[in-house]
Design an enzyme around this catalytic site. Structure first.
Site, PDB file in Angstrom:
ATOM      1  N   GLY A   1      -3.450  11.437   3.612  1.00 41.30           N
ATOM      2  CA  GLY A   1      -2.884  10.403   4.480  1.00 41.30           C
ATOM      3  C   GLY A   1      -1.839  10.859   5.478  1.00 41.30           C
ATOM      4  O   GLY A   1      -1.729  10.288   6.559  1.00 41.30           O
TER       5      GLY A   1
ATOM      6  N   ASP B   1       5.504   3.699  -1.330  1.00 41.35           N
ATOM      7  CA  ASP B   1       5.081   2.390  -1.829  1.00 41.35           C
ATOM      8  C   ASP B   1       5.801   2.170  -3.165  1.00 41.35           C
ATOM      9  O   ASP B   1       6.996   1.862  -3.185  1.00 41.35           O
ATOM     10  CB  ASP B   1       3.551   2.457  -1.941  1.00 41.35           C
ATOM     11  CG  ASP B   1       2.885   1.139  -2.221  1.00 41.35           C
ATOM     12  OD1 ASP B   1       3.177   0.164  -1.535  1.00 41.35           O
ATOM     13  OD2 ASP B   1       2.051   1.088  -3.137  1.00 41.35           O
TER      14      ASP B   1
ATOM     15  N   LYS C   1       7.648   0.861   2.289  1.00 39.52           N
ATOM     16  CA  LYS C   1       7.419  -0.526   1.852  1.00 39.52           C
ATOM     17  C   LYS C   1       8.367  -0.783   0.693  1.00 39.52           C
ATOM     18  O   LYS C   1       7.955  -0.728  -0.476  1.00 39.52           O
ATOM     19  CB  LYS C   1       5.985  -0.625   1.319  1.00 39.52           C
ATOM     20  CG  LYS C   1       5.021  -1.469   2.109  1.00 39.52           C
ATOM     21  CD  LYS C   1       3.801  -1.749   1.253  1.00 39.52           C
ATOM     22  CE  LYS C   1       2.527  -1.312   1.878  1.00 39.52           C
ATOM     23  NZ  LYS C   1       1.345  -1.522   1.034  1.00 39.52           N
TER      24      LYS C   1
HETATM   25  P1  XMP Z   1       3.211   5.364  -4.172  1.00 39.18           P
HETATM   26  O1  XMP Z   1       2.923   4.009  -4.788  1.00 39.18           O
HETATM   27  O2  XMP Z   1       2.987   6.460  -5.149  1.00 39.18           O
HETATM   28  O3  XMP Z   1       2.076   5.423  -3.093  1.00 39.18           O
HETATM   29  O4  XMP Z   1       4.540   5.391  -3.474  1.00 39.18           O
HETATM   30  C1  XMP Z   1       1.956   6.356  -2.132  1.00 39.18           C
HETATM   31  C2  XMP Z   1       0.521   6.465  -1.750  1.00 39.18           C
HETATM   32  O5  XMP Z   1      -0.179   5.227  -1.885  1.00 39.18           O
HETATM   33  C3  XMP Z   1      -1.057   5.006  -0.815  1.00 39.18           C
HETATM   34  N1  XMP Z   1      -0.735   3.687  -0.215  1.00 39.18           N
HETATM   35  C4  XMP Z   1      -1.358   3.113   0.803  1.00 39.18           C
HETATM   36  N2  XMP Z   1      -2.393   3.531   1.539  1.00 39.18           N
HETATM   37  N3  XMP Z   1      -2.279   1.578   2.851  1.00 39.18           N
HETATM   38  C5  XMP Z   1      -2.844   2.755   2.556  1.00 39.18           C
HETATM   39  O6  XMP Z   1      -3.786   3.148   3.236  1.00 39.18           O
HETATM   40  C6  XMP Z   1      -1.226   1.071   2.161  1.00 39.18           C
HETATM   41  O7  XMP Z   1      -0.734  -0.008   2.476  1.00 39.18           O
HETATM   42  C7  XMP Z   1      -0.747   1.884   1.064  1.00 39.18           C
HETATM   43  N4  XMP Z   1       0.264   1.728   0.181  1.00 39.18           N
HETATM   44  C8  XMP Z   1       0.238   2.870  -0.595  1.00 39.18           C
HETATM   45  C9  XMP Z   1      -0.847   6.152   0.128  1.00 39.18           C
HETATM   46  O8  XMP Z   1      -1.897   7.061  -0.032  1.00 39.18           O
HETATM   47  C10 XMP Z   1       0.436   6.803  -0.292  1.00 39.18           C
HETATM   48  O9  XMP Z   1       0.418   8.207  -0.103  1.00 39.18           O
END
Ligand code: XMP
Length: 192
Positions: free
Chosen positions: A43, A102, A130
């Site tokens: 990503g 996230d 987020k």
């Molecule tokens: P965490 O929850 O570990 O997540 O902080 C990080 C990874 O989760 C994916 N992610 C998203 N991917 N749209 C996306 O395309 C979103 O709204 C989203 N929220 C989390 C992403 O791969 C990130 O590296």
């Protein structure tokens, strides 16, 4: 592809202005110090490539592979697929770059693992933050934008492998992921 987007949250011009700002912050923080940008694949590759071209001081580039979403919009088990070689980590100042912060689990776990493998320092830089979704205590050292609690795609972010090549960040229309989730629960591929 653009028809699948409900609303644009960040235009290409807004994105580039935000990256200019965060690149200046990173430059000020690392001026006079050797450091390596570690891009979390897949990503962050779009963000990382625009970011590094706006940092006018020496840096190296490495990649780490992690995935937590599988084919959907709900976070699953975090998997780390590969790490940089030991000599790219040991004794180095690392700036871990991800597309979105996230729950915080991915960057918390990767930071700890890189420290455990002997990094001299680990800091983090995210394209999107987020904060409403955080489930562990973790904040990024640098961030380009805060976004509301929506599943977003574009500029590197995907849904079921698609939309990474959109030049803006948008919210997906609900029926797009509802259809994909229905297909998945029936045992098919979301891309079908
Ligand atoms: P965490 O929850 O570990 O997540 O902080 C990080 C990874 O989760 C994916 N992610 C998203 N991917 N749209 C996306 O395309 C979103 O709204 C989203 N929220 C989390 C992403 O791969 C990130 O590296």
């Amino acid at each position: 592809m653009q028809d699948d987007i409900e609303r644009i949250l960040l235009s290409e011009a807004e994105i580039l202005a935000g990256i200019d700002r965060v690149a200046a912050e990173v430059t000020a923080a690392y001026r006079g110090r050797e450091f390596t940008v570690v891009s979390v694949l897949k990503g962050s590759c779009v963000f990382a490539s625009d970011l590094i071209r706006r940092i006018p001081i020496p840096l190296e580039l490495a990649f780490v592979g992690a995935s937590s979403y599988g084919d959907g919009t709900v976070a699953g088990e975090l998997q780390t697929n590969f790490f940089p070689a030991d000599q790219e980590i040991s004794g180095r100042n690392l700036l871990l770059v991800d597309d979105i912060l996230d729950t915080g689990r991915t960057l918390q776990r990767l930071s700890r693992e890189l420290e455990h493998r002997g990094a001299r320092s680990v800091r983090t830089c995210v394209f999107l933050d987020k904060p409403a979704r955080r489930s562990v205590e973790f904040e990024a050292d640098f961030r380009a934008f805060e976004v509301e609690n929506l599943f977003v795609v574009g500029y590197g972010l995907d849904f079921a492998g698609r939309y990474r090549n959109l030049p803006f960040v948008g919210a997906l229309r609900e029926e797009i992921y509802a259809t994909a989730m229905r297909t998945l629960s029936e045992g098919g591929s979301p891309g079908a």
